[in-house]
Design an enzyme around this catalytic site. Structure first.
Site, PDB file in Angstrom:
ATOM      1  N   ASN A   2       0.953  -0.962   0.157  1.00  0.00           N
ATOM      2  CA  ASN A   2       0.023  -0.300  -0.086  1.00  0.00           C
ATOM      3  C   ASN A   2       0.775   1.424  -0.382  1.00  0.00           C
ATOM      4  O   ASN A   2       1.732   1.933   0.827  1.00  0.00           O
ATOM      5  CB  ASN A   2      -1.183  -0.458   1.373  1.00  0.00           C
ATOM      6  CG  ASN A   2      -1.933   1.315   1.656  1.00  0.00           C
ATOM      7  OD1 ASN A   2      -1.923   1.839   0.042  1.00  0.00           O
ATOM      8  ND2 ASN A   2      -2.686   1.562   2.817  1.00  0.00           N
TER       9      ASN A   2
ATOM     10  N   LYS B 129       0.360   4.255   0.134  1.00  0.00           N
ATOM     11  CA  LYS B 129      -0.775   5.195   0.460  1.00  0.00           C
ATOM     12  C   LYS B 129      -0.407   6.553  -0.002  1.00  0.00           C
ATOM     13  O   LYS B 129      -0.322   6.166  -1.813  1.00  0.00           O
ATOM     14  CB  LYS B 129       0.490   5.400   1.579  1.00  0.00           C
ATOM     15  CG  LYS B 129       0.004   4.114   2.497  1.00  0.00           C
ATOM     16  CD  LYS B 129      -0.260   4.816   4.403  1.00  0.00           C
ATOM     17  CE  LYS B 129      -0.295   3.580   4.866  1.00  0.00           C
ATOM     18  NZ  LYS B 129      -0.193   3.342   6.248  1.00  0.00           N
TER      19      LYS B 129
ATOM     20  N   HIS C  48      -9.306   0.804   4.970  1.00  0.00           N
ATOM     21  CA  HIS C  48      -8.285   0.949   5.338  1.00  0.00           C
ATOM     22  C   HIS C  48      -7.903   1.934   6.849  1.00  0.00           C
ATOM     23  O   HIS C  48      -9.350   2.699   6.166  1.00  0.00           O
ATOM     24  CB  HIS C  48      -7.297   1.830   4.140  1.00  0.00           C
ATOM     25  CG  HIS C  48      -5.826   1.544   5.058  1.00  0.00           C
ATOM     26  ND1 HIS C  48      -5.610   2.322   6.180  1.00  0.00           N
ATOM     27  CD2 HIS C  48      -4.761   0.829   5.313  1.00  0.00           C
ATOM     28  CE1 HIS C  48      -4.335   1.825   6.355  1.00  0.00           C
ATOM     29  NE2 HIS C  48      -3.575   1.254   5.710  1.00  0.00           N
TER      30      HIS C  48
ATOM     31  N   GLU D   9      -7.152   4.120   7.662  1.00  0.00           N
ATOM     32  CA  GLU D   9      -6.966   5.619   7.433  1.00  0.00           C
ATOM     33  C   GLU D   9      -8.154   6.178   7.132  1.00  0.00           C
ATOM     34  O   GLU D   9      -8.490   7.441   6.714  1.00  0.00           O
ATOM     35  CB  GLU D   9      -5.923   5.416   6.382  1.00  0.00           C
ATOM     36  CG  GLU D   9      -5.285   5.236   7.046  1.00  0.00           C
ATOM     37  CD  GLU D   9      -2.825   5.249   6.937  1.00  0.00           C
ATOM     38  OE1 GLU D   9      -3.107   5.007   6.061  1.00  0.00           O
ATOM     39  OE2 GLU D   9      -2.257   4.772   7.511  1.00  0.00           O
TER      40      GLU D   9
ATOM     41  N   GLU E 262      -5.192  -5.375  10.246  1.00  0.00           N
ATOM     42  CA  GLU E 262      -4.881  -4.326  10.762  1.00  0.00           C
ATOM     43  C   GLU E 262      -4.417  -3.878  11.794  1.00  0.00           C
ATOM     44  O   GLU E 262      -5.397  -3.024  11.714  1.00  0.00           O
ATOM     45  CB  GLU E 262      -4.676  -3.217   9.371  1.00  0.00           C
ATOM     46  CG  GLU E 262      -3.583  -4.436   8.498  1.00  0.00           C
ATOM     47  CD  GLU E 262      -3.413  -3.074   7.115  1.00  0.00           C
ATOM     48  OE1 GLU E 262      -2.460  -3.352   6.714  1.00  0.00           O
ATOM     49  OE2 GLU E 262      -4.052  -1.710   6.990  1.00  0.00           O
TER      50      GLU E 262
ATOM     51  N   GLY F 158       2.350   2.085  10.480  1.00  0.00           N
ATOM     52  CA  GLY F 158       2.987   3.138  10.513  1.00  0.00           C
ATOM     53  C   GLY F 158       4.082   3.145  11.643  1.00  0.00           C
ATOM     54  O   GLY F 158       4.687   4.902  11.974  1.00  0.00           O
TER      55      GLY F 158
ATOM     56  N   SER G 135       3.316  -2.692   9.841  1.00  0.00           N
ATOM     57  CA  SER G 135       5.099  -2.616  10.264  1.00  0.00           C
ATOM     58  C   SER G 135       5.610  -4.101   9.694  1.00  0.00           C
ATOM     59  O   SER G 135       6.263  -4.539  11.177  1.00  0.00           O
ATOM     60  CB  SER G 135       4.975  -2.715  11.492  1.00  0.00           C
ATOM     61  OG  SER G 135       4.193  -1.341  12.320  1.00  0.00           O
TER      62      SER G 135
HETATM   63  C1  PEP Z   1      -0.265   0.054   6.055  1.00  0.00           C
HETATM   64  O1  PEP Z   1      -0.536   1.054   5.346  1.00  0.00           O
HETATM   65  O2  PEP Z   1      -1.976  -0.739   6.156  1.00  0.00           O
HETATM   66  C2  PEP Z   1       0.338  -0.466   6.431  1.00  0.00           C
HETATM   67  C3  PEP Z   1       0.438  -1.777   7.329  1.00  0.00           C
HETATM   68  O3  PEP Z   1       1.497   0.604   6.986  1.00  0.00           O
HETATM   69  P1  PEP Z   1       2.742  -0.278   7.695  1.00  0.00           P
HETATM   70  O4  PEP Z   1       2.903  -1.155   7.612  1.00  0.00           O
HETATM   71  O5  PEP Z   1       3.428   1.338   7.055  1.00  0.00           O
HETATM   72  O6  PEP Z   1       2.471  -0.097   8.695  1.00  0.00           O
END
Ligand code: PEP
Length: 257
Positions: free
Chosen positions: A11, A13, A101, A103, A173, A179, A219
């Site tokens: 992703n 983003k 997601h 976000e 997630e 992040g 992460s």
């Molecule tokens: C994500 O954007 O879905 C995500 C898991 O980000 P990160 O791997 O940076 O934690």
């Protein structure tokens, strides 16, 4: 041992303009030459404005990379300024789309109902939804991670057939791990991923439960992916930050060595 093909989705983003996206996807194609791509599905989710370029690069180089949107409209077409429809994504060769997601839920107020409408819009357009679910920190601290995540799964998949659920992707997630560098332990990931599969089993039967791919996200890096993938109900990863570096993301896709 799972018979499900592992899936690693990157992703991007709101990062990388089309030129930077082109450089990344070409470099990723190069790096994936060292990976047995028959054993893993590698997917990138670029910003909408990069998709045409990604399509051209993937087609021209016959790269073993699938791609999709980070979101889509719940509507088919019409007066929805700023929105992108599922059909527009399939016309660009997209096969996947992320939906719900954290976000989107957090900064754009996306509700369970909207998420569900988007999952249905994805199927109507021929896209595979990657439905994202996961608890915020306070729910985790209260020990409610399973209950919270399952409520989002239930809301997001409301009204779908077992056939659609079987081919869906669900990404667990935990919000506190996205992040932050704070990765869930493999056991934490397994707990919720297994609960999601069992929820699918109870509601849609064995075929759907054994086929649906459940990813972990939060992460994920090349240094921690293998231990997560050892868990029986973790079928892959949704990767943010680490998907912006071709070498690192290719190592994640090639976690089997
Ligand atoms: C994500 O954007 O879905 C995500 C898991 O980000 P990160 O791997 O940076 O934690």
């Amino acid at each position: 041992m799972t018979t499900r093909t592992p899936l690693m989705a990157g992703n991007w983003k709101m990062n990388l303009d089309w030129k930077q996206g082109l450089a990344l996807v070409e470099e990723l194609g190069e790096q994936l030459k060292d990976v047995d791509t028959s054993k893993v599905d590698t997917v990138v989710l670029p910003p909408f404005v990069d998709l045409r370029t990604v399509q051209t690069a993937v087609d021209a180089g016959k790269l073993p990379i699938a791609y999709g949107g980070q979101d889509l409209s719940a509507h088919e077409s019409g007066a929805y300024t700023g929105e992108i429809s599922g059909q527009m994504l399939t016309a660009l060769g997209c096969t996947f789309v992320a939906i719900g997601h954290s976000e989107r839920r957090q900064y754009h107020g996306e509700t369970e109902e909207l998420t569900n409408a988007k999952v249905k819009a994805a199927f109507a357009a021929g896209l595979t939804p990657i439905l994202c679910v996961g608890e915020p920190l306070e729910e985790r601290q209260a020990g409610k991670q399973v209950e919270y995540s399952l409520a989002q799964v239930e809301g997001g998949l409301e009204g779908l057939t077992a056939e659609h659920v079987a081919v869906s992707v669900i990404a667990y997630e935990p919000v506190w791990a996205i992040g932050t560098g704070e990765v869930a332990t493999p056991d934490d990931a397994q707990e919720v991923c297994a609960a999601i599969r069992e929820w699918v089993r109870a509601k849609h039967g064995d075929t759907a439960a054994d086929a649906v791919r459940v990813l972990y996200g939060g992460s994920v890096k090349s240094s921690n992916v293998a231990e997560l993938m050892e868990k029986p109900d973790v079928d892959g990863a949704l990767v943010g930050g680490a998907s912006l570096k071709a070498e690192e993301f290719a190592k994640i896709a090639g976690y089997q060595g």
